[in-house]
Design an enzyme around this catalytic site. Structure first.
Site, PDB file in Angstrom:
ATOM      1  N   GLU A  12      69.674 -81.172  -6.972  1.00 28.26           N
ATOM      2  CA  GLU A  12      69.796 -79.927  -5.697  1.00 28.26           C
ATOM      3  C   GLU A  12      68.683 -79.629  -4.939  1.00 28.26           C
ATOM      4  OE1 GLU A  12      71.234 -76.541  -8.445  1.00 28.26           O
ATOM      5  OE2 GLU A  12      72.389 -77.865  -9.696  1.00 28.26           O
ATOM      6  N   CYS A  34      59.381 -76.189 -19.333  1.00 28.61           N
ATOM      7  CA  CYS A  34      58.904 -74.489 -19.368  1.00 28.61           C
ATOM      8  C   CYS A  34      59.922 -73.850 -19.915  1.00 28.61           C
ATOM      9  CB  CYS A  34      58.529 -74.172 -18.001  1.00 28.61           C
ATOM     10  SG  CYS A  34      57.215 -74.985 -17.254  1.00 28.61           S
ATOM     11  N   CYS A  86      62.730 -71.994 -17.654  1.00 29.02           N
ATOM     12  CA  CYS A  86      63.078 -72.914 -16.558  1.00 29.02           C
ATOM     13  C   CYS A  86      64.435 -73.612 -16.931  1.00 29.02           C
ATOM     14  CB  CYS A  86      62.121 -73.556 -15.830  1.00 29.02           C
ATOM     15  SG  CYS A  86      62.892 -74.701 -14.533  1.00 29.02           S
ATOM     16  N   SER A 100      54.325 -77.625  -5.314  1.00 29.89           N
ATOM     17  CA  SER A 100      53.959 -76.504  -6.198  1.00 29.89           C
ATOM     18  C   SER A 100      54.008 -77.342  -7.454  1.00 29.89           C
ATOM     19  CB  SER A 100      55.239 -75.641  -6.330  1.00 29.89           C
ATOM     20  OG  SER A 100      54.892 -74.849  -7.325  1.00 29.89           O
ATOM     21  N   LEU A 124      51.328 -70.415 -12.283  1.00 29.07           N
ATOM     22  CA  LEU A 124      50.269 -69.871 -13.412  1.00 29.07           C
ATOM     23  C   LEU A 124      51.319 -68.883 -14.243  1.00 29.07           C
ATOM     24  CD1 LEU A 124      47.262 -69.735 -14.351  1.00 29.07           C
ATOM     25  CD2 LEU A 124      47.214 -67.568 -13.030  1.00 29.07           C
ATOM     26  N   CYS A 127      65.180 -70.216  -7.677  1.00 28.69           N
ATOM     27  CA  CYS A 127      64.002 -70.748  -8.549  1.00 28.69           C
ATOM     28  C   CYS A 127      64.502 -70.934  -9.815  1.00 28.69           C
ATOM     29  CB  CYS A 127      62.743 -70.169  -8.161  1.00 28.69           C
ATOM     30  SG  CYS A 127      62.058 -69.837  -6.820  1.00 28.69           S
TER      31      CYS A 127
HETATM   32  N1  SAH Z   1      57.414 -78.172 -11.351  1.00 32.54           N
HETATM   33  C1  SAH Z   1      56.661 -77.303  -9.994  1.00 32.54           C
HETATM   34  C2  SAH Z   1      57.804 -77.082  -8.992  1.00 32.54           C
HETATM   35  C3  SAH Z   1      59.204 -76.578  -9.513  1.00 32.54           C
HETATM   36  S1  SAH Z   1      59.541 -75.012  -9.873  1.00 32.54           S
HETATM   37  C4  SAH Z   1      56.098 -76.226 -10.628  1.00 32.54           C
HETATM   38  O1  SAH Z   1      55.939 -75.835 -11.843  1.00 32.54           O
HETATM   39  O2  SAH Z   1      55.555 -75.399  -9.753  1.00 32.54           O
HETATM   40  C5  SAH Z   1      59.104 -74.035  -8.631  1.00 32.54           C
HETATM   41  C6  SAH Z   1      58.749 -72.648  -9.167  1.00 32.54           C
HETATM   42  O3  SAH Z   1      59.794 -72.006  -9.676  1.00 32.54           O
HETATM   43  C7  SAH Z   1      57.605 -72.492 -10.309  1.00 32.54           C
HETATM   44  O4  SAH Z   1      56.630 -71.381 -10.053  1.00 32.54           O
HETATM   45  C8  SAH Z   1      58.410 -72.193 -11.318  1.00 32.54           C
HETATM   46  O5  SAH Z   1      57.642 -72.058 -12.520  1.00 32.54           O
HETATM   47  C9  SAH Z   1      59.469 -71.354 -10.919  1.00 32.54           C
HETATM   48  N2  SAH Z   1      60.586 -70.802 -11.701  1.00 32.54           N
HETATM   49  C10 SAH Z   1      61.188 -71.646 -12.635  1.00 32.54           C
HETATM   50  N3  SAH Z   1      62.169 -71.233 -13.133  1.00 32.54           N
HETATM   51  C11 SAH Z   1      62.283 -69.867 -12.554  1.00 32.54           C
HETATM   52  C12 SAH Z   1      63.239 -68.835 -12.853  1.00 32.54           C
HETATM   53  N4  SAH Z   1      64.400 -68.906 -13.568  1.00 32.54           N
HETATM   54  N5  SAH Z   1      63.120 -67.870 -11.997  1.00 32.54           N
HETATM   55  C13 SAH Z   1      62.012 -67.548 -11.084  1.00 32.54           C
HETATM   56  N6  SAH Z   1      61.108 -68.735 -10.899  1.00 32.54           N
HETATM   57  C14 SAH Z   1      61.269 -69.805 -11.807  1.00 32.54           C
END
Ligand code: SAH
Length: 330
Positions: free
Chosen positions: A80, A104, A107, A180, A204, A324
């Site tokens: 996507e 995570c 996510c 990121s 973070l 995100c």
């Molecule tokens: N793996 C990388 C980039 C992809 S995620 C990273 O961890 O930075 C991009 C951003 O979206 C990251 O900050 C991630 O933590 C955040 N993210 C993941 N799930 C989310 C959600 N459900 N709502 C808002 N942000 C989210």
């Protein structure tokens, strides 16, 4: 799309043919060789062996400000990509992997596990897809963020190749490209050594190792203090301001005390300019909930009162599950 293949097909032709072909891809944003001004024979050969077609399905959000494309790769896997249309610029959020191994807790992509890395061209195509569409409105892609599916630092070589293609072929400035990471230290170090002006963003999401470890399993391998050392080194080598991403989860990491703790941590550990980007949590199938508006405001105030610059991320793409952390295979 296969750039090497295109070069190979054109290698015995006069040099300007290759320039014409590249211009057709990156200036005209063509998707069918037939529409190019190459000779009939070459067009046919290219169409047969190096098609420019991108197989994708597009979903527009109700306000038409964002869209999500599901791109189907040669092996049938799906990724996507999200377009965000700001007033003065268009940003594309690209995926770097099919799925993600980081798992995570909050996510959606993490839930589907890891399938494979994307090639540089598969990353490039995500932006080309939207560039072709934007061209119809006389617009272009201005910014790229590697914030889609996957952990870019775990696909470092291809991500760097893709960033270079965005920069050199699509003429997107290095300062308009953001990468990121969840804090893969070797990747942050390698990026610093690239000596390019890319923006680094660090996810973070917690002010302590204990809490971060619960949210992000990778924190057991790379601790916050060491990650922030690597980030400081990135700032000193590149002079770039770093973005610290912090999703606010209701009742988990959004108290005033945690804002203070975060400010203290960042001010003591980060050498150089940074800004905290507060992210509203987009709901997925998890136990986490977004913080209330009032909590977001007071968290931001607390950071600012403690001398830390903070911004709130504008939310795009919720209606299309393109926000995100909502990207996943359905
Ligand atoms: N793996 C990388 C980039 C992809 S995620 C990273 O961890 O930075 C991009 C951003 O979206 C990251 O900050 C991630 O933590 C955040 N993210 C993941 N799930 C989310 C959600 N459900 N709502 C808002 N942000 C989210």
């Amino acid at each position: 799309m296969d750039l090497k293949k295109i070069e190979k097909i054109l290698k015995d032709e006069p040099k300007y043919r290759l320039t014409q072909a590249m211009d057709f891809i990156f200036k005209n944003f063509g998707d069918d060789w037939e529409a190019s001004n190459l000779s009939k024979d070459i067009k046919e050969k290219l169409s047969r062996e190096a098609s420019l077609k991108i197989d994708a399905e597009i979903f527009w959000a109700d306000d038409n400000k964002s869209a999500k494309a599901i791109i189907i790769l040669c092996d049938g896997k799906k990724i996507e990509t999200v377009l965000m249309r700001h007033k003065d610029r268009n940003t594309i959020c690209v995926s770097s992997q099919v799925g993600c191994p980081m798992a995570c807790a909050f996510c959606a992509t993490g839930k589907m596990g890891f399938e494979r890395n994307l090639s540089a061209e598969e990353i490039l195509e995500q932006a080309l897809f939207f560039a072709r569409l934007l061209k119809e409105d006389g617009e272009r892609v201005n910014n790229i963020v590697f914030m889609g599916m996957g952990e870019p630092m775990l696909n470092f070589e291809e991500v760097m190749k893709a960033a270079k293609l965005f920069n050199e072929k699509m003429e997107i400035g290095a300062r308009k490209i953001s990468i990121s990471t969840c804090g893969i230290i070797p990747g942050i170090k390698k990026l610093a050594d690239e000596k390019r002006q890319y923006n680094l963003a660090l996810s973070l999401h917690a002010p302590s190792d204990r809490l971060r470890g619960e949210l992000m399993p990778i924190n057991k391998k790379y601790r916050i203090a060491d990650i922030l050392d690597a980030v400081s080194d990135y700032i000193s080598k590149t002079g770039r301001k770093v973005l610290i991403e912090y999703i606010l989860f209701k009742g988990i990491n959004d108290s005033k005390d945690q804002a203070k703790e975060l400010a203290r941590l960042l001010k003591s550990k980060l050498k150089g300019p940074f800004v905290v980007n507060l992210i509203l949590y987009n709901k997925t199938e998890s136990e986490f909930l977004p913080s209330e508006k009032s909590e977001v405001d007071s968290f931001k105030e607390e950071l600012e009162e403690n001398g830390v610059e903070a911004t709130e991320r504008y939310r795009f793409g919720r209606g299309i599950d393109g926000a995100c952390g909502q990207l996943r295979k359905k």
